[in-house]
Design a protein around this motif. Structure first.
Motif, PDB file in Angstrom:
ATOM      1  N   ALA A  99       0.834  -1.206   0.000  1.00  0.00           N
ATOM      2  CA  ALA A  99       0.000   0.000   0.000  1.00  0.00           C
ATOM      3  C   ALA A  99       0.869   1.257   0.000  1.00  0.00           C
ATOM      4  N   GLU A 100       1.934   1.242   0.790  1.00  0.00           N
ATOM      5  CA  GLU A 100       2.827   2.400   0.853  1.00  0.00           C
ATOM      6  C   GLU A 100       3.562   2.586  -0.479  1.00  0.00           C
ATOM      7  N   ILE A 101       3.990   1.486  -1.064  1.00  0.00           N
ATOM      8  CA  ILE A 101       4.699   1.552  -2.334  1.00  0.00           C
ATOM      9  C   ILE A 101       3.782   2.062  -3.430  1.00  0.00           C
ATOM     10  N   LEU A 102       2.514   1.680  -3.384  1.00  0.00           N
ATOM     11  CA  LEU A 102       1.552   2.175  -4.367  1.00  0.00           C
ATOM     12  C   LEU A 102       1.485   3.703  -4.322  1.00  0.00           C
ATOM     13  N   ASN A 103       1.369   4.256  -3.123  1.00  0.00           N
ATOM     14  CA  ASN A 103       1.323   5.714  -2.987  1.00  0.00           C
ATOM     15  C   ASN A 103       2.624   6.362  -3.452  1.00  0.00           C
ATOM     16  N   ASP A 104       3.746   5.713  -3.127  1.00  0.00           N
ATOM     17  CA  ASP A 104       5.040   6.236  -3.556  1.00  0.00           C
ATOM     18  C   ASP A 104       5.184   6.184  -5.078  1.00  0.00           C
ATOM     19  N   THR A 105       4.581   5.176  -5.691  1.00  0.00           N
ATOM     20  CA  THR A 105       4.607   5.057  -7.155  1.00  0.00           C
ATOM     21  C   THR A 105       3.886   6.240  -7.790  1.00  0.00           C
ATOM     22  N   TYR A 106       2.724   6.581  -7.249  1.00  0.00           N
ATOM     23  CA  TYR A 106       1.980   7.729  -7.776  1.00  0.00           C
ATOM     24  C   TYR A 106       2.778   9.017  -7.605  1.00  0.00           C
ATOM     25  N   LEU A 107       3.425   9.161  -6.444  1.00  0.00           N
ATOM     26  CA  LEU A 107       4.222  10.366  -6.178  1.00  0.00           C
ATOM     27  C   LEU A 107       5.408  10.448  -7.127  1.00  0.00           C
ATOM     28  N   ARG A 108       6.079   9.311  -7.355  1.00  0.00           N
ATOM     29  CA  ARG A 108       7.222   9.298  -8.263  1.00  0.00           C
ATOM     30  C   ARG A 108       6.783   9.640  -9.694  1.00  0.00           C
ATOM     31  N   ALA A 109       5.613   9.126 -10.079  1.00  0.00           N
ATOM     32  CA  ALA A 109       5.081   9.456 -11.406  1.00  0.00           C
ATOM     33  C   ALA A 109       4.795  10.951 -11.495  1.00  0.00           C
ATOM     34  N   TRP A 110       4.206  11.507 -10.455  1.00  0.00           N
ATOM     35  CA  TRP A 110       3.891  12.941 -10.424  1.00  0.00           C
ATOM     36  C   TRP A 110       5.161  13.784 -10.544  1.00  0.00           C
ATOM     37  N   ASN A 111       6.233  13.323  -9.908  1.00  0.00           N
ATOM     38  CA  ASN A 111       7.481  14.087  -9.899  1.00  0.00           C
ATOM     39  C   ASN A 111       8.314  13.916 -11.173  1.00  0.00           C
ATOM     40  N   THR A 112       7.970  12.924 -11.988  1.00  0.00           N
ATOM     41  CA  THR A 112       8.771  12.669 -13.193  1.00  0.00           C
ATOM     42  C   THR A 112       8.012  12.895 -14.500  1.00  0.00           C
ATOM     43  N   ILE A 113       6.706  13.106 -14.402  1.00  0.00           N
ATOM     44  CA  ILE A 113       5.894  13.423 -15.589  1.00  0.00           C
ATOM     45  C   ILE A 113       5.257  14.801 -15.382  1.00  0.00           C
ATOM     46  N   PRO A 114       5.637  15.845 -16.104  1.00  0.00           N
ATOM     47  CA  PRO A 114       6.796  15.910 -16.975  1.00  0.00           C
ATOM     48  C   PRO A 114       8.098  15.966 -16.152  1.00  0.00           C
ATOM     49  N   PRO A 115       9.280  15.882 -16.764  1.00  0.00           N
ATOM     50  CA  PRO A 115       9.530  15.982 -18.207  1.00  0.00           C
ATOM     51  C   PRO A 115       9.284  14.692 -18.980  1.00  0.00           C
ATOM     52  N   ASN A 116       9.312  13.549 -18.277  1.00  0.00           N
ATOM     53  CA  ASN A 116       9.107  12.291 -18.998  1.00  0.00           C
ATOM     54  C   ASN A 116       7.708  12.221 -19.589  1.00  0.00           C
ATOM     55  N   LYS A 117       7.602  11.614 -20.746  1.00  0.00           N
ATOM     56  CA  LYS A 117       6.307  11.381 -21.377  1.00  0.00           C
ATOM     57  C   LYS A 117       6.293   9.933 -21.850  1.00  0.00           C
ATOM     58  N   PRO A 118       5.898   9.021 -20.956  1.00  0.00           N
ATOM     59  CA  PRO A 118       6.001   7.598 -21.265  1.00  0.00           C
ATOM     60  C   PRO A 118       5.140   7.170 -22.452  1.00  0.00           C
ATOM     61  N   GLU A 119       5.741   6.329 -23.290  1.00  0.00           N
ATOM     62  CA  GLU A 119       4.999   5.812 -24.447  1.00  0.00           C
ATOM     63  C   GLU A 119       4.029   4.723 -24.004  1.00  0.00           C
ATOM     64  N   TYR A 120       4.469   3.910 -23.045  1.00  0.00           N
ATOM     65  CA  TYR A 120       3.622   2.851 -22.489  1.00  0.00           C
ATOM     66  C   TYR A 120       3.448   3.139 -20.996  1.00  0.00           C
ATOM     67  N   PHE A 121       2.310   3.700 -20.643  1.00  0.00           N
ATOM     68  CA  PHE A 121       2.113   4.251 -19.308  1.00  0.00           C
ATOM     69  C   PHE A 121       2.188   3.183 -18.223  1.00  0.00           C
ATOM     70  N   PHE A 122       1.492   2.051 -18.415  1.00  0.00           N
ATOM     71  CA  PHE A 122       1.529   1.038 -17.365  1.00  0.00           C
ATOM     72  C   PHE A 122       2.933   0.474 -17.184  1.00  0.00           C
ATOM     73  N   ALA A 123       3.650   0.244 -18.274  1.00  0.00           N
ATOM     74  CA  ALA A 123       5.022  -0.257 -18.173  1.00  0.00           C
ATOM     75  C   ALA A 123       5.881   0.726 -17.374  1.00  0.00           C
ATOM     76  N   TYR A 124       5.661   2.010 -17.596  1.00  0.00           N
ATOM     77  CA  TYR A 124       6.399   3.059 -16.880  1.00  0.00           C
ATOM     78  C   TYR A 124       6.092   2.976 -15.381  1.00  0.00           C
TER      79      TYR A 124
END
Length: 201
Positions: free
Chosen positions: A46-71
């Motif tokens: 559960a904690e890792i799930l929240n951290d995953t969302y936070l990491r995505a928020w902090n890296t998109i942008p500048p990253n623009k993943p072509e395959y979102f789930f894989a990212y």
């Protein structure tokens, strides 16, 4: 109605916080299962799930993943290994040890190969180890691309998503013995491929 990946990523770029809830709506269940399979701990997952969302928020942008789930899965998986490394520096969870032993059955230097796989997911290594892991990871990807589709997906379900033999058999409606045989043959083929590329195994 759930948004598609392109629209969710657009929300990230617009710095619209609904990007997180939309991501959770579409991929929350899959990411939770992935984290739980690796960590074997519901609270950690559960904690890792929240951290995953936070990491995505902090890296998109500048990253623009072509395959979102894989990212997202890469982020989640890396966080899981970081958590395991932190909690058990000397001893990984039993299921991860089993995966390494399976690889070692055909590839004595399995730790180097697994390091290469992890490098493809963006896991940090020391400089020399990182260069070697990057090289092995690139060769590993070439090997995967040359596999029949079923062999590739079974191998990745086992060693990327940490699925059990039983889960793989159920997912693809085949026997557990067939899964084991396919994995064994793929590991042997990987060994030969690495040797052909000049990597001592």
């Amino acid at each position: 109605m759930q948004l598609n990946d392109e629209k969710i990523i657009a929300l990230f770029f617009a710095r619209n916080e609904t990007a997180i809830s939309e991501t959770a709506s579409v991929y929350g269940t899959k990411l939770t299962k992935l984290a739980a399979q690796i960590t074997q701990d519901e609270q950690d997952a559960a904690e890792i799930l929240n951290d995953t969302y936070l990491r995505a928020w902090n890296t998109i942008p500048p990253n623009k993943p072509e395959y979102f789930f894989a990212y997202l899965a890469k982020i989640c998986r890396n966080l899981c290994f970081d958590r395991l490394d932190h909690k058990q520096a000397k001893k990984r969870r039993a299921n991860l040890a089993v995966l390494t032993r399976e690889m070692e059955a055909c590839i004595p230097s399995a730790n180097r190969i697994l390091a290469g796989i992890r490098m493809q997911a963006g896991v940090e290594e020391e400089v020399e180890a990182k260069m070697e892991a990057e090289r092995i990871g690139g060769i590993f990807n070439q090997f995967l691309e040359g596999l029949p589709v079923q062999s590739r997906v079974i191998f990745m379900r086992r060693y990327w998503y940490a699925d059990s033999i039983r889960e793989i058999a159920l997912r693809y409606s085949i026997s557990e013995s067939k899964v084991k045989t396919r994995l064994h043959r793929t590991r042997k083929a990987l060994r030969k491929y690495l040797e052909s590329e000049g990597i001592s195994v």
